[in-house]
Write a protein that holds these residues in place. Structure first.
Motif, short mmCIF file in Angstrom:
data_model
loop_
_atom_site.label_atom_id
_atom_site.label_comp_id
_atom_site.label_asym_id
_atom_site.label_seq_id
_atom_site.Cartn_x
_atom_site.Cartn_y
_atom_site.Cartn_z
N VAL A 52 -39.19 -80.57 -150.67
CA VAL A 52 -38.73 -81.95 -150.58
C VAL A 52 -37.20 -82.08 -150.64
O VAL A 52 -36.63 -83.03 -150.12
CB VAL A 52 -39.38 -82.82 -151.67
N ILE A 53 -36.55 -81.14 -151.31
CA ILE A 53 -35.09 -81.21 -151.49
C ILE A 53 -34.52 -79.80 -151.34
O ILE A 53 -35.15 -78.81 -151.73
CB ILE A 53 -34.72 -81.76 -152.89
N ILE A 54 -33.31 -79.72 -150.78
CA ILE A 54 -32.54 -78.47 -150.79
C ILE A 54 -31.35 -78.67 -151.71
O ILE A 54 -30.58 -79.61 -151.56
CB ILE A 54 -32.04 -78.09 -149.38
N ILE A 55 -31.23 -77.77 -152.68
CA ILE A 55 -30.11 -77.81 -153.62
C ILE A 55 -29.24 -76.59 -153.38
O ILE A 55 -29.73 -75.49 -153.13
CB ILE A 55 -30.62 -77.85 -155.09
N GLU A 56 -27.93 -76.79 -153.43
CA GLU A 56 -27.00 -75.67 -153.33
C GLU A 56 -26.56 -75.28 -154.73
O GLU A 56 -26.05 -76.10 -155.49
CB GLU A 56 -25.78 -76.03 -152.48
N SER A 57 -26.78 -74.03 -155.08
CA SER A 57 -26.40 -73.52 -156.39
C SER A 57 -25.81 -72.13 -156.22
O SER A 57 -26.39 -71.28 -155.53
CB SER A 57 -27.63 -73.47 -157.31
N MET A 58 -24.64 -71.91 -156.81
CA MET A 58 -23.98 -70.60 -156.70
C MET A 58 -23.76 -70.19 -155.25
O MET A 58 -23.93 -69.03 -154.88
CB MET A 58 -24.77 -69.53 -157.47
N LYS A 59 -23.43 -71.19 -154.42
CA LYS A 59 -23.15 -71.01 -152.99
C LYS A 59 -24.38 -70.64 -152.16
O LYS A 59 -24.28 -70.35 -150.98
CB LYS A 59 -22.05 -69.96 -152.76
N MET A 60 -25.56 -70.64 -152.76
CA MET A 60 -26.80 -70.34 -152.06
C MET A 60 -27.69 -71.58 -152.04
O MET A 60 -27.55 -72.46 -152.90
CB MET A 60 -27.56 -69.18 -152.74
N GLU A 61 -28.60 -71.64 -151.08
CA GLU A 61 -29.51 -72.77 -150.97
C GLU A 61 -30.87 -72.43 -151.56
O GLU A 61 -31.39 -71.33 -151.35
CB GLU A 61 -29.66 -73.18 -149.50
N LEU A 62 -31.44 -73.39 -152.30
CA LEU A 62 -32.73 -73.20 -152.95
C LEU A 62 -33.60 -74.41 -152.68
O LEU A 62 -33.13 -75.55 -152.70
CB LEU A 62 -32.52 -73.04 -154.46
N GLU A 63 -34.88 -74.16 -152.40
CA GLU A 63 -35.81 -75.25 -152.14
C GLU A 63 -36.37 -75.81 -153.43
O GLU A 63 -36.66 -75.07 -154.38
CB GLU A 63 -36.98 -74.74 -151.27
N ILE A 64 -36.50 -77.13 -153.48
CA ILE A 64 -37.20 -77.79 -154.57
C ILE A 64 -38.49 -78.34 -153.98
O ILE A 64 -38.46 -79.10 -153.00
CB ILE A 64 -36.37 -78.91 -155.19
N LYS A 65 -39.62 -77.97 -154.56
CA LYS A 65 -40.93 -78.30 -153.99
C LYS A 65 -41.66 -79.36 -154.82
O LYS A 65 -41.44 -79.48 -156.04
CB LYS A 65 -41.79 -77.04 -153.89
#
Length: 592
Positions: free
Chosen positions: A552-565
């Motif tokens: 549902v959301i893409i978060i950028e953390s530590m210059k990398m992208e992570l999915e939030i489901k």
């Protein structure tokens, strides 16, 4: 005539390794005349992290830095570090963008393109090398050095022959983690000199304490150029001191011929400049032999510390360093250099925080699936399976990844015009947007304010405000100057509360929690941010029905992208807008 030449990295890798790439151009230009008189083979002054930090933290145009340095260093070649098909970013770019970037960098001041690929995949050199040839500038092909069962002298010789055949003018052994041992360096240089007839340069960080000895043995084996850093910004996670190497070789067949008195004047200047950046200093200032196992590059260590602090996990750095070795093996033993170092390092952080591969970053998924090129060794099948499932692919990519990327410069030019709200844009602005599309729009808005300034006083942590005496009149507030990410803010503290002086811009530093999100409406299932970071986009629309496991959301953390489901089925309701910096576990959405 000197048989060993030196490239000084003081304007790029030194401050990247020691204080998070924060040196501003105004701290470089006053010493440029003396740097130009030394007689260096080159001065390294530009690269991915310098470009990124300039627009992300310094409010400074990196292209203007390049032009100013070129004007101030008329007699010395300026070198830039170029990540092959990645250029300065964390993804592959289409060939037309690579060509336009190299052409523009050459025009604005780059004389030497040190080109490397994180995986040592020769196919990823093709576009950048071809573009650099057209400019007539010096092409230096860099081999990323690693110590794994799949990185042997024979493999390095094979790569050297390939790079020489495609037109490299010189070759660099890029030892980004300080892993190259003196006698192994000697044997490697001897083998390379037999295989190729082009100059060889050695780049070795001081992180593990071996670099001075390694440079000496490599010179004895026939290395033509050595990377060093002026002493006041040397050692620790940086490089061997320039003056030290000059004195070691003085009066020998490897005499550099450089003026030690002039170098000491330059060292004295940067000794004072370094005081401006005290708050960004890495705690890794000695020799850290843990790196012999983790292989974390010098430039990544200070960033890794900051990233763990941001996640509230500073105490887990030893566990992360151990996990990095596991992830590197599972990912096919890629050398740990940007961007693979960031991909592997961030994945190691997430493995420690959430369990091994329970949360894969988007970049980890792409690397496992072959989108960055061929890794030196087979990967962990289970990790690859997760990546392929996420991308809905049946098998790993085996062709040159850039072949799948259509020409994109015109599209990026159009997007840049929209961002700037104009029909006319410079090539430099288009390329800045192309490299960092999430950061560039904000930079463009603030650029006219000019670069931030650092001073020794501002670099020190501001003193804690003294308690206001009970009898203190409320109409006599205390005033403090607080430095946030390099910008000074005048904060007024009184019994009535806290205010900021009129006209002073206010921002929330990346490491601080974001303002409280709107509370959940009640009755729904809250979805928290798994890590601190920035919400960069919604994957589905507000109110969309979703099922459990839907991204549902893409978060950028530590210059990398992570999915939030989504964790349960229902309709999605977002609690924070895109662009918001959020703290770990802060509610970001709910399922109703």
């Amino acid at each position: 005539m000197a048989t060993v030449k030196l490239t000084d990295l003081v304007l790029r890798d030194a401050h990247q390794s020691l204080f998070a790439t924060r040196m501003v151009t105004s701290d470089m230009l006053p010493i440029a005349d003396k740097l130009d008189r030394v007689g260096y083979w080159a001065l390294e002054a530009w690269g991915g992290a310098t470009f990124d930090s300039a627009i992300r933290f310094l409010n400074e145009d990196p292209w203007e830095r390049l032009k100013k340095l070129k004007a101030a260093l008329p007699n010395t070649k300026i070198m830039m570090l170029l990540r092959g098909q990645n250029l300065l970013g964390y993804r592959h770019y289409a060939d037309d963008v690579v060509a336009k970037f190299v052409e523009t960098a050459a025009k604005d001041g780059v004389d030497v393109f040190r080109i490397f690929d994180a995986l040592n995949d020769p196919r990823n050199f093709k576009a950048a090398t071809n573009a650099a040839k057209k400019t007539g500038k010096h092409i230096q092909a860099a081999i990323s050095y690693a110590t794994t069962p799949f990185h042997t002298i024979e493999k390095y010789v094979e790569l050297a022959k390939e790079y020489a055949a495609v037109g490299a003018d010189s070759l660099c052994i890029k030892d980004m983690s300080g892993l190259l041992k003196p006698y192994e360096g000697y044997n490697l240089v001897k083998a390379l000199k037999k295989a190729v007839d082009i100059p060889i340069e050695i780049h070795s960080h001081a992180t593990t304490g071996m670099s001075v000895a390694t440079l000496v043995k490599c010179a004895e084996a026939g290395a033509d150029i050595l990377d060093t850093v002026i002493s006041s910004l040397a050692m620790g996670t940086s490089h061997s001191p320039t003056e030290t190497m000059v004195e070691i070789f003085k009066g020998t067949p490897y005499d550099t011929g450089l003026d030690i008195k002039l170098l000491l004047e330059i060292a004295a200047y940067f000794r004072e400049v370094r005081k401006h950046y005290k708050k960004f200093e890495s705690s890794f200032l000695g020799a850290d032999t843990r790196i012999l196992v983790s292989q974390v590059p010098g430039g990544m260590l200070s960033n890794l510390e900051g990233q763990l602090k941001e996640q509230g996990a500073s105490d887990k750095i030893d566990a992360v360093l151990k996990e990095i070795a596991v992830v590197q093996k599972d990912f096919g033993y890629p050398p740990l250099v940007t961007p693979s170092s960031q991909i592997v390092g961030t994945q190691a952080v997430f493995n420690v925080l959430f369990g091994r591969y329970n949360k894969l970053t988007g970049e980890s998924i792409d690397l496992l699936a072959g989108k960055y090129g061929a890794c030196p060794a087979p990967k962990n099948p289970e990790a690859v399976k997760k990546a392929l499932e996420a991308l809905k692919l049946e098998k790993e990519i085996t062709h040159r990844p850039a072949d799948d990327i259509p020409q994109e410069y015109e599209k990026l030019e159009g997007e840049t015009k929209k961002v700037l709200g104009t029909d006319q844009v410079t090539v430099e602005d288009v390329l800045t947007y192309a490299m960092f599309p999430k950061v560039a729009p904000d930079f463009f808005k603030k650029r006219s304010q000019g670069p931030v300034k650092f001073t020794a006083e501002a670099a020190a942590p501001p003193p804690a405000p003294a308690a206001v005496p009970a009898a203190a009149p409320s109409n006599q507030p205390a005033t403090y100057v607080v430095n946030v990410n390099g910008a000074d803010y005048t904060v007024v503290v009184s019994l009535a509360g806290v205010g900021v002086s009129p006209g002073t811009p206010v921002s929330v530093p990346a490491s601080s929690p974001a303002p409280a999100a709107p509370p959940p409406s009640g009755g729904g299932t809250v979805i928290p941010a798994p890590v601190a970071g920035t919400i960069i986009r919604y994957v589905v629309g507000e109110g969309t029905p979703v099922t459990s496991g839907t991204t549902v959301i893409i978060i950028e953390s530590m210059k990398m992208e992570l999915e939030i489901k989504a964790t349960t089925p229902g309709k999605i309701h977002f609690l924070v807008p895109t662009g918001t910096q959020v703290a770990s576990q802060q509610p970001v959405a709910e399922i109703q």
